[in-house]
Design a protein around this motif. Structure first.
Motif, PDB file in Angstrom:
ATOM      1  N   LYS A  43       0.654  -1.180  -0.214  1.00  0.00           N
ATOM      2  CA  LYS A  43       0.128   0.146   0.018  1.00  0.00           C
ATOM      3  C   LYS A  43       0.965   1.152   0.059  1.00  0.00           C
ATOM      4  O   LYS A  43       0.527   2.354  -0.718  1.00  0.00           O
ATOM      5  CB  LYS A  43      -1.009  -0.008   1.186  1.00  0.00           C
ATOM      6  CG  LYS A  43      -2.016  -1.058   1.215  1.00  0.00           C
ATOM      7  CD  LYS A  43      -3.083  -0.811   2.446  1.00  0.00           C
ATOM      8  CE  LYS A  43      -3.909  -1.900   2.108  1.00  0.00           C
ATOM      9  NZ  LYS A  43      -5.159  -1.844   3.318  1.00  0.00           N
ATOM     10  N   ASN A  44       1.892   1.414   0.797  1.00  0.00           N
ATOM     11  CA  ASN A  44       2.993   2.557   0.792  1.00  0.00           C
ATOM     12  C   ASN A  44       3.492   2.642  -0.671  1.00  0.00           C
ATOM     13  O   ASN A  44       3.911   3.681  -0.698  1.00  0.00           O
ATOM     14  CB  ASN A  44       3.808   2.193   1.991  1.00  0.00           C
ATOM     15  CG  ASN A  44       3.389   2.581   3.299  1.00  0.00           C
ATOM     16  OD1 ASN A  44       2.311   3.383   3.475  1.00  0.00           O
ATOM     17  ND2 ASN A  44       3.695   1.937   4.428  1.00  0.00           N
ATOM     18  N   LYS A 101       1.131   4.230  -2.786  1.00  0.00           N
ATOM     19  CA  LYS A 101       1.050   5.614  -2.529  1.00  0.00           C
ATOM     20  C   LYS A 101       2.551   6.448  -3.096  1.00  0.00           C
ATOM     21  O   LYS A 101       2.208   7.397  -3.593  1.00  0.00           O
ATOM     22  CB  LYS A 101       1.163   5.825  -0.973  1.00  0.00           C
ATOM     23  CG  LYS A 101      -0.262   5.473  -0.208  1.00  0.00           C
ATOM     24  CD  LYS A 101      -0.066   5.723   1.199  1.00  0.00           C
ATOM     25  CE  LYS A 101      -1.225   5.453   2.023  1.00  0.00           C
ATOM     26  NZ  LYS A 101      -1.184   5.450   3.434  1.00  0.00           N
ATOM     27  N   ASN A 131       1.893   7.140  -6.892  1.00  0.00           N
ATOM     28  CA  ASN A 131       0.934   7.723  -7.125  1.00  0.00           C
ATOM     29  C   ASN A 131       1.500   9.186  -6.784  1.00  0.00           C
ATOM     30  O   ASN A 131       1.264  10.092  -7.496  1.00  0.00           O
ATOM     31  CB  ASN A 131      -0.263   7.610  -6.396  1.00  0.00           C
ATOM     32  CG  ASN A 131      -1.515   6.746  -6.976  1.00  0.00           C
ATOM     33  OD1 ASN A 131      -1.739   6.944  -8.247  1.00  0.00           O
ATOM     34  ND2 ASN A 131      -2.011   5.879  -6.370  1.00  0.00           N
TER      35      ASN A 131
END
Length: 233
Positions: free
Chosen positions: A139-140, A143, A146
């Motif tokens: 998930k990091n 991030k 993005n």
């Protein structure tokens, strides 16, 4: 402000989309992960290597610049552990630079994203045994991707694969990147077969399968570590 730096040297980039470019590598000390394929384990020690000020780092880099110089590679270890130092350095000295990161520290990345030109985000697999909480790590990494794409940084993600790597995990990662990244048209995935390449002699079929599967979701390139083939650093 000062930071421990493992080594500073000039060489030819052997990985990713800047392959073949002459760079000055600045390898920061310390890493927050412990990957089983790591080829610079000494970099995991946060106190390995001498301590540099920003001016001392500039002087060391400047001495290594050659006519074919393209950029600095800011690498590690995990360089974003030193985000404040890197931010201050790049604000003072306007170098073209590539950031090589594991993407696990998006908040730190946000401090310097606008100051870099290229980024390589190393997507870890569960089999790399780099963390007990792979879902949080991934998930990091998303991030971080993005953030870089929103800043319009020339970015690619890289996945180190082994003969034991399952095609299904690559498909799962590629599909999630496709679904959750704001603009995948500006993102490539580099598949990097782990060294030594001898172990891939009978595994070429898997390389094609992984490339084809990832290609359903992203622009994909399969590139080994060329610097190891050339036997250079």
């Amino acid at each position: 402000m000062k930071a421990h730096i493992n080594e500073i040297f000039s060489s030819i980039q052997g990985e990713g989309k800047l392959i073949g470019r002459r760079q000055v590598f600045v390898r920061f000390s310390g890493c927050n992960l412990d990957c089983n394929y790591c080829d610079t384990p000494q970099s995991q020690n946060p106190e390995f290597g001498p301590v540099y000020s920003e001016e001392e780092l500039f002087n060391s880099v400047d001495k290594l610049i050659t006519p074919d110089f393209h950029s600095i590679s800011i690498t590690g270890g995990e360089p974003l552990l030193h985000a404040d130092f890197i931010k201050s350095f790049l604000e003072k000295y306007d170098f073209n630079c590539l950031l090589e990161t594991n993407g696990s520290l998006p908040a730190n990345l946000g401090k310097i994203a606008s100051l870099i030109n290229y980024a390589s985000v190393d997507i870890k697999l569960p089999e790399h045994q780099s963390t007990s909480n792979w879902d949080k790590l991934f998930k990091n990494e998303l991030k971080s991707l993005n953030l870089l794409i929103d800043e319009e940084i020339n970015t690619y993600c890289k996945i180190v694969i082994m003969p034991s790597t399952k095609v299904g995990i690559i498909e799962s990662i590629a599909s999630k990147i496709h679904d959750e990244i704001s603009d995948v048209s500006n993102l490539s995935m580099v598949i990097q077969p782990s060294a030594p390449l001898d172990k891939w002699v009978n595994e070429s079929k898997k390389l094609f399968e992984i490339s084809q599967t990832a290609g359903e979701y992203l622009d994909v390139l399969t590139i080994p570590q060329v610097h190891k083939i050339l036997r250079i650093r």
